[in-house]
Design a protein around this motif. Structure first.
Motif, PDB file in Angstrom:
ATOM      1  N   ASP A  30      13.611  -1.781  10.372  1.00 50.96           N
ATOM      2  CA  ASP A  30      13.252  -2.088  12.060  1.00 50.96           C
ATOM      3  C   ASP A  30      11.758  -2.404  11.549  1.00 50.96           C
ATOM      4  OD1 ASP A  30      13.122  -2.334  15.445  1.00 50.96           O
ATOM      5  OD2 ASP A  30      12.155  -0.246  13.843  1.00 50.96           O
ATOM      6  N   PRO A  31      10.827  -2.948  12.450  1.00 55.44           N
ATOM      7  CA  PRO A  31       9.766  -3.263  11.556  1.00 55.44           C
ATOM      8  C   PRO A  31       8.513  -1.441  13.027  1.00 55.44           C
ATOM      9  CG  PRO A  31      10.259  -5.301  13.462  1.00 55.44           C
ATOM     10  CD  PRO A  31      11.248  -4.071  12.849  1.00 55.44           C
ATOM     11  N   GLY A  32       9.073  -1.030  13.136  1.00 53.73           N
ATOM     12  CA  GLY A  32       8.734   0.550  13.772  1.00 53.73           C
ATOM     13  C   GLY A  32       8.726   1.228  12.700  1.00 53.73           C
ATOM     14  N   GLU A  33      10.177   1.353  12.550  1.00 54.17           N
ATOM     15  CA  GLU A  33      10.755   1.885  11.747  1.00 54.17           C
ATOM     16  C   GLU A  33       9.685   2.020  10.437  1.00 54.17           C
ATOM     17  OE1 GLU A  33      14.530   3.588   9.427  1.00 54.17           O
ATOM     18  OE2 GLU A  33      14.739   3.365  11.093  1.00 54.17           O
ATOM     19  N   ALA A  34       9.935   0.818   9.992  1.00 54.45           N
ATOM     20  CA  ALA A  34       9.095   0.360   8.498  1.00 54.45           C
ATOM     21  C   ALA A  34       7.453   0.527   8.348  1.00 54.45           C
ATOM     22  CB  ALA A  34       9.084  -0.815   8.462  1.00 54.45           C
ATOM     23  N   LEU A  35       6.780   0.602   9.696  1.00 50.69           N
ATOM     24  CA  LEU A  35       5.525   1.558   9.466  1.00 50.69           C
ATOM     25  C   LEU A  35       5.777   2.770   9.419  1.00 50.69           C
ATOM     26  CD1 LEU A  35       2.347   0.685   9.963  1.00 50.69           C
ATOM     27  CD2 LEU A  35       3.238   0.878  12.760  1.00 50.69           C
ATOM     28  N   ALA A  36       6.491   3.309  10.452  1.00 49.93           N
ATOM     29  CA  ALA A  36       6.797   4.944  10.532  1.00 49.93           C
ATOM     30  C   ALA A  36       6.975   5.255   8.697  1.00 49.93           C
ATOM     31  CB  ALA A  36       7.410   5.818  11.176  1.00 49.93           C
ATOM     32  N   LEU A  37       8.027   4.952   8.217  1.00 48.89           N
ATOM     33  CA  LEU A  37       8.367   4.938   6.827  1.00 48.89           C
ATOM     34  C   LEU A  37       7.128   5.216   5.346  1.00 48.89           C
ATOM     35  CD1 LEU A  37      12.357   3.132   6.802  1.00 48.89           C
ATOM     36  CD2 LEU A  37      11.816   5.531   6.098  1.00 48.89           C
ATOM     37  N   ARG A  38       6.858   3.643   5.903  1.00 51.69           N
ATOM     38  CA  ARG A  38       5.355   3.192   4.998  1.00 51.69           C
ATOM     39  C   ARG A  38       4.225   4.103   4.733  1.00 51.69           C
ATOM     40  NH1 ARG A  38       6.229  -1.777   6.243  1.00 51.69           N
ATOM     41  NH2 ARG A  38       4.348  -2.036   7.662  1.00 51.69           N
ATOM     42  N   GLU A  39       3.963   4.919   6.110  1.00 51.03           N
ATOM     43  CA  GLU A  39       2.993   6.024   6.620  1.00 51.03           C
ATOM     44  C   GLU A  39       3.111   7.527   6.241  1.00 51.03           C
ATOM     45  OE1 GLU A  39       1.977   6.317  10.477  1.00 51.03           O
ATOM     46  OE2 GLU A  39       1.290   3.338  10.878  1.00 51.03           O
ATOM     47  N   HIS A  40       5.105   7.447   5.627  1.00 52.10           N
ATOM     48  CA  HIS A  40       4.914   9.115   5.957  1.00 52.10           C
ATOM     49  C   HIS A  40       5.812   8.895   4.143  1.00 52.10           C
ATOM     50  CE1 HIS A  40       4.886   9.337  10.517  1.00 52.10           C
ATOM     51  NE2 HIS A  40       4.521  10.967   9.356  1.00 52.10           N
ATOM     52  N   ASN A  41       6.064   7.929   3.396  1.00 48.62           N
ATOM     53  CA  ASN A  41       5.845   7.905   2.064  1.00 48.62           C
ATOM     54  C   ASN A  41       5.008   7.248   0.990  1.00 48.62           C
ATOM     55  OD1 ASN A  41       7.901   7.390  -0.241  1.00 48.62           O
ATOM     56  ND2 ASN A  41       9.095   8.489   0.746  1.00 48.62           N
ATOM     57  N   ASN A  42       4.176   7.636   0.357  1.00 41.35           N
ATOM     58  CA  ASN A  42       3.643   6.991  -0.713  1.00 41.35           C
ATOM     59  C   ASN A  42       4.351   6.085  -1.780  1.00 41.35           C
ATOM     60  OD1 ASN A  42       1.482   8.038   0.091  1.00 41.35           O
ATOM     61  ND2 ASN A  42       1.634   9.354  -1.615  1.00 41.35           N
ATOM     62  N   HIS A  43       5.887   6.444  -1.581  1.00 42.72           N
ATOM     63  CA  HIS A  43       7.069   5.256  -2.424  1.00 42.72           C
ATOM     64  C   HIS A  43       7.576   4.323  -1.644  1.00 42.72           C
ATOM     65  CE1 HIS A  43       5.923   8.115  -5.763  1.00 42.72           C
ATOM     66  NE2 HIS A  43       6.519   8.539  -5.301  1.00 42.72           N
ATOM     67  N   ILE A  44       6.752   4.078  -0.374  1.00 38.00           N
ATOM     68  CA  ILE A  44       7.602   3.495   0.436  1.00 38.00           C
ATOM     69  C   ILE A  44       6.692   1.966   0.721  1.00 38.00           C
ATOM     70  CG2 ILE A  44       8.944   2.216   2.943  1.00 38.00           C
ATOM     71  CD1 ILE A  44       9.955   5.123   3.031  1.00 38.00           C
ATOM     72  N   THR A  45       6.611   1.334   0.399  1.00 37.18           N
ATOM     73  CA  THR A  45       5.393   0.048   0.655  1.00 37.18           C
ATOM     74  C   THR A  45       6.340  -1.245   1.368  1.00 37.18           C
ATOM     75  OG1 THR A  45       5.691  -1.093  -1.554  1.00 37.18           O
ATOM     76  CG2 THR A  45       3.833   0.473  -1.326  1.00 37.18           C
ATOM     77  N   PRO A  46       4.692  -1.975   1.831  1.00 40.57           N
ATOM     78  CA  PRO A  46       5.332  -3.334   2.067  1.00 40.57           C
ATOM     79  C   PRO A  46       6.281  -4.619   1.350  1.00 40.57           C
ATOM     80  CG  PRO A  46       3.091  -3.579   2.611  1.00 40.57           C
ATOM     81  CD  PRO A  46       3.989  -2.157   1.906  1.00 40.57           C
ATOM     82  N   GLY A  47       7.111  -4.913   1.924  1.00 39.43           N
ATOM     83  CA  GLY A  47       8.299  -5.452   1.528  1.00 39.43           C
ATOM     84  C   GLY A  47       7.519  -6.800  -0.265  1.00 39.43           C
ATOM     85  N   TYR A  48       8.378  -6.844  -1.009  1.00 37.48           N
ATOM     86  CA  TYR A  48       7.660  -7.659  -1.893  1.00 37.48           C
ATOM     87  C   TYR A  48       7.976  -9.168  -1.809  1.00 37.48           C
ATOM     88  CZ  TYR A  48       6.679  -8.834  -7.222  1.00 37.48           C
ATOM     89  OH  TYR A  48       6.691  -9.899  -8.339  1.00 37.48           O
ATOM     90  N   HIS A  49       7.353  -9.671  -2.078  1.00 38.19           N
ATOM     91  CA  HIS A  49       7.689 -11.017  -2.231  1.00 38.19           C
ATOM     92  C   HIS A  49       8.468 -11.791  -0.009  1.00 38.19           C
ATOM     93  CE1 HIS A  49       5.864 -12.671  -5.004  1.00 38.19           C
ATOM     94  NE2 HIS A  49       6.566 -12.328  -5.929  1.00 38.19           N
ATOM     95  N   MET A  50       8.014 -10.156   0.694  1.00 37.08           N
ATOM     96  CA  MET A  50       9.377 -11.193   2.429  1.00 37.08           C
ATOM     97  C   MET A  50       8.093 -10.504   2.698  1.00 37.08           C
ATOM     98  SD  MET A  50      12.114 -11.017   0.400  1.00 37.08           S
ATOM     99  CE  MET A  50      13.719 -10.806   1.628  1.00 37.08           C
TER     100      MET A  50
END
Length: 131
Positions: free
Chosen positions: A57-77
Motif C-alpha cells: 500500500d503506498p502509505g504503508e510503503a512510505l512508512a516502512l521506508r522511513e522507519h527501516n533502512n533495509h526497505i527501499t523503493p521497488g527495484y525496477h518496479m
C-alpha cells in the motif's frame, strides 16, 4: 537474518498462500510469485545483494521506508506501489511473512471476486491476530 534466510522465508511463506505459483519468466535469476497470473513477489539478487520485491500500500510503503533502512523503493518496479526488502537489522521472520502476505492480499483484492482464491478482507485474520 541474512539474505539467503530472507529469501527462503519469503518463498516459504508465498508457497503457503492459496493459488500462489512460482514462475521464472525473466530467467533463472528471478523467482516470480504470482496469484491468478498477477505478480505479488519477486526474488533476485541486485548487484550481489539478495532482495525480495513486494507490492505494498503506498502509505504503508512510505512508512516502512522511513522507519527501516533495509526497505527501499521497488527495484525496477513502480516506486510508489512496490518495496524492496533486504536483510538487516529490524528485518525478522514475522516482518517478512507479514509483508509477503500483505502483498498477496493487495493483489487478490484487485481481482474480480470470482477469481479470488480467498477473501482478501478475512484471509488469515485469526492467525494474524495471534502473531
Amino acid at each position: 537474518m541474512n539474505g539467503t534466510t530472507l529469501q527462503k522465508t519469503a518463498a516459504d511463506r508465498a508457497e503457503e498462500l492459496p493459488g500462489a505459483r512460482l514462475e521464472h519468466p525473466f530467467g533463472p535469476d528471478w523467482e516470480v510469485f504470482k496469484v491468478r497470473g498477477k505478480v505479488f513477489m519477486l526474488i533476485t539478487d541486485v548487484p550481489g545483494r539478495p532482495v525480495v520485491i513486494l507490492k505494498a500500500d503506498p502509505g504503508e510503503a512510505l512508512a516502512l521506508r522511513e522507519h527501516n533502512n533495509h526497505i527501499t523503493p521497488g527495484y525496477h518496479m513502480n516506486k510508489k506501489h512496490w518495496i524492496t526488502l533486504e536483510a538487516g537489522e529490524g528485518v525478522d521472520y514475522k516482518l517478512v511473512e507479514d509483508l509477503v502476505t500483505d502483498s498477496y492480499l493487495l493483489v487478490i483484492a484487485g481481482l474480480p471476486k470470482a477469481e479470488q482464491p480467498v477473501d482478501p478482507h478475512t484471509y488469515g485474520s485469526s492467525t494474524r491476530a495471534a502473531r
